[in-house]
Structure formats: C-alpha cells, structure tokens
Design an enzyme around this catalytic site. Sequence first.
Site, PDB file in Angstrom:
ATOM      1  CD  GLU A 104      -1.977   1.436   2.914  1.00 22.61           C
ATOM      2  OE1 GLU A 104      -1.667   2.888   3.372  1.00 22.61           O
ATOM      3  OE2 GLU A 104      -2.261   0.815   3.690  1.00 22.61           O
ATOM      4  CG  HIS A 105       3.453   2.905   3.033  1.00 22.31           C
ATOM      5  ND1 HIS A 105       4.325   4.011   3.665  1.00 22.31           N
ATOM      6  CD2 HIS A 105       2.816   2.306   4.117  1.00 22.31           C
ATOM      7  CE1 HIS A 105       3.733   4.266   4.743  1.00 22.31           C
ATOM      8  NE2 HIS A 105       2.808   3.511   5.081  1.00 22.31           N
ATOM      9  CD  GLU A 212       7.359   4.843   0.757  1.00 21.91           C
ATOM     10  OE1 GLU A 212       6.575   4.827   1.730  1.00 21.91           O
ATOM     11  OE2 GLU A 212       7.804   5.972   0.183  1.00 21.91           O
TER      12      GLU A 212
END
Length: 527
Positions: A104-105, A212
Amino acid sequence: MMAAAARAALFPAVRRRLCGFAERLLAGRAAGRSLYFGGNRLRSTQAATQVVLNVPETHVTCLENGLRVASEDSGLSTCTVGLWIDAGSRYENEKNNGTAHFLEHMAFKASCKTFFFNAFSLRGSKHNLILRDKGRGHNFFFPLLFQGTKKRSQLDLELEIENMGAHLNAYTSREQTVYYAKAFSKDLPRAVEILADIIQNSTLGEAEIERERGVILREMQEVETNLQEVVFDYLHATAYQNTALGRTILGPTENIKSINRKDLVDYITTHYKGPRIVLAAAGGVSHDELLELAKFHFGDSLSTHKGEIPALPPCKFTGSEIRVRDDKMPLAHLAIAVEAVGWAHPDTICLMVANTLIGNWDRSFGGGMNLSSKLAQLTCHGNLCHSFQSFNTSYTDTGLWGIYMVCEPATVADMLHVVQKEWMRLCTSVTESEVARAKNLLKTNMLLQLDGSTPICEDIGRQMLCYNRRIPIPELEARIDAVNAEIIREVCTKYIYDKSPAVAAVGPIEQLPDFKQICSNMCWLHD
C-alpha cells in the site's frame, strides 16, 4: 420511519423481501419465535413511504474475470470510487508479515503532503451498514504523496490529482486492502483510470522500496506511542496467538528491513485477482458508465485464480493474557474480550445490540442516571475510569467482543469487577426497555454514518466482499427489530458466560486481578 414504511402492507415488493428474510431468520431460531413489530411501528405515512422508495438501488455486475462492479447513484455532483481487495495481513505468514501494508505504501508514499488524513474515524461501538466496527486502529490511513507508475511520473500523478481537486487514499486491515478516490462526478473516468494505473502499473523500484522502508519504520515508532493501538495489538496477539490474526498489520521490524521487490510482486500476483476485487462507487455515478470503465481498465488485465483461491488461514481463539507493567505511566490501559462471530453469522446482530447496551463513556460526557448505558451510570457514579469503549470487531470466521478502558491505578480492579458484573447482567437480567433503547441507538448510529458518498462507497465495497451483496436497509432494520431481551440473554450466555477471555493490559496494573480470578468472574458475580 424507513423501517415502518418497509413493513407497511401497501408495498408488496418490500414486504416480500422482508418476509423472505423473516423465514430465513426463523429457521435459525427456536420454534415458535416470530418477528414482532409493535402496533405503532405498523403505522406508515406517505412521507415515510417516499423515503424508502427513494433510497437508490445498489447495482451489481460481475465481469468475466470475476471482478464485481457495484454502485449506488444518488445524483450528487461528487462521487467516491474505489477498489476493495480481499487481501490483508491475515494472508501473510511469519516471514512476509507486513507485505500488504508495505505494498500500500508503494502505491502511496507517506509524506508531509496531506490529501486526506483520518486515522481513527470510525471506532468502538459505532457501526455502519457493514455490520461491524472498524475497531481501534485495525485500519491504517496515512498522509499521501504519490509514487510514479509506468505511465506517469510521481510529479505527473500529483499534478493530475491536484488539478482535479480530488482526494486519493488507501488503507490496509487484517483482511482487506482498499484504494479509493473522491472527485467530481464528471471526473469518474479519470479517477478509475488512475486507480487502475496505481494498482497495475506501480514501478516498485528499488530506490522507492528503500525510501518506504525508512518511512514505515518511523511510522511503527509513532504507532508504539499510541497506547490504544498497542493494547489492541497485544489483545490480538494473545487471543489469536501463533495465527495470522495475532500478527500486526505493519509487521515486525525485522520483516520491514528484509521485504524486497520479489515479496511485493509475489503478493500481488497471488492475491490481486479478479474474483477477490470489488470496484465500488457512490454519489453521482452511472452504473453503466462504471461498468464500461471496469471492462476497459480491468477486463483483460486482471486474471482469475489458476486453481483454487488461497484458503483463509484458520485462526483459533485462546483465552489468555498479556501484561506489560509500567508503574511510571499515569494510567492503566486495559482491554478484555471474548470470542465473537464472523460477519455473516446469525448472532452478529444480537452481539451488536449487546455491544450498544454496554456503550461508551468518557469524562467529557458528564454524568447522571439517564445515561443510555447502565455501565456508564455506574462508572460515572463511582469515578471508576477516565473512559471506556465497547467494541465488536468481526472477521470472516471469528471476532472479538469486549471493552477497552483507561483507569487510574487504584480503580483498575473495581472497574473490571463492574464491567464483568454488567456482562453477567446481560446474560441473566437485561430488560426489554434497555434492549429497545439500544436497538434504536444502533439503527440511528448506523444510518447517520451513511452520510456522504465516501462512507456509502465503503459500505458497498466491504459488504460485497463480506456478503457478496449489499444488505437493504429495511432488511437490516427488520433483523435489529427482531432482537428482544430473551434473545440477548440467550446469545450473551452463549458467548460470554463462563468463557475464558483474552486480556491485554499496559501501565500501572498492579491492582489488576490475576487471570484465574478474571476467569472465575465470568460466571455469576455477587457484590
């Protein structure tokens, strides 16, 4: 009023739908028990009739690849559209735990640029029409800056979203991952195209992965400062120990440091399949237009599973406890829960009513003997805690029904005693008037939360994943109205009475009774 109109004899179509539901409900209940609607409830007016008949229909279509398209057109000038994917941290193992959230990131990069931030908007005893609580912190939302895709650079994507005046967001839960956009209705085609681009064409470059990785590690440090989050992660860890539901959504630090591009690609190719995805939309949306957009952007690119869909990992509940004593903390944070049921279980509605009976309270509410919750009255009168919040968190095949509380060190034992005593009262002597008030409050909360295209879109997406349909409001209200005090006592006895709970406690908890005593108090308590 909507419930009354739905039951009026003047409207056979709605009536047939409710009667069909009533037959199914009665089949699962004791013989001779019937749905009861008070005489006053049978009186309908023309105005109430119009309200029910004007509720937009939820249209559902399934593509050849299994992707479901569901929408509700309310004629607004704005819309919300999103992808609800049946894939969350529950589908991970010990080695790749954290991959769903990491992925998702990679679609949305956490940053200081905030397009839409709402980390804990729906929690505790509040409900929406998905018949569940989001729970406290089981979903993670973040400020967003966007990664580039194979079609768009990061800058192009940001400019396109900003020029549209749109909001883009995503979150990961234990069983689902969601990407959604809110925009003008005229921009629906662009919004769907951007969502399709993000989940199908994200570059997943090594540099972005490393960036991330650092963002998520910092995020984990922030979550650890939120004691409510910590307690609920501990509660899952002890209740579902050594199973997928017992692991956190973010994953352990060592996993975040080791997740690589192959892990992310494997997760996508394994779980992002047509039959496990719902394209949902609400607001000013034409279902035919949405269907054509779905066929164009997802019809050929999303495949079905080769063979069987990955089985949902079984998660066994274990009555147990986790205690983290820290006498330097000013307040004790405690959660206690019993095993509840999954989304579609017949007892779900009864447990939701019972959850509403327990309710929630904090010191800002004030006090008095007219508080809707009996526990709130006792808590306020005895000055037993700073706040408490009941919760009813459901998963596919299990759930947690319990209460979270924040107490002074000296009142922990007294507060827990009062809570368990109130639970026993639900099993033995709850009254019809209390149940009637809880049912009204539950229906009000559920309907009030369907205010705007975003919560309606979320409701559609989640219900399609959980039930493969959206439950009509009249049917839902009929199910709630069918609950009475006798059913509450029966269901609470089944799930609460003499059951071993899961307990998680953090802070100055010296006065917390030992686990054996807590278990013994799950039977009838005397003053």
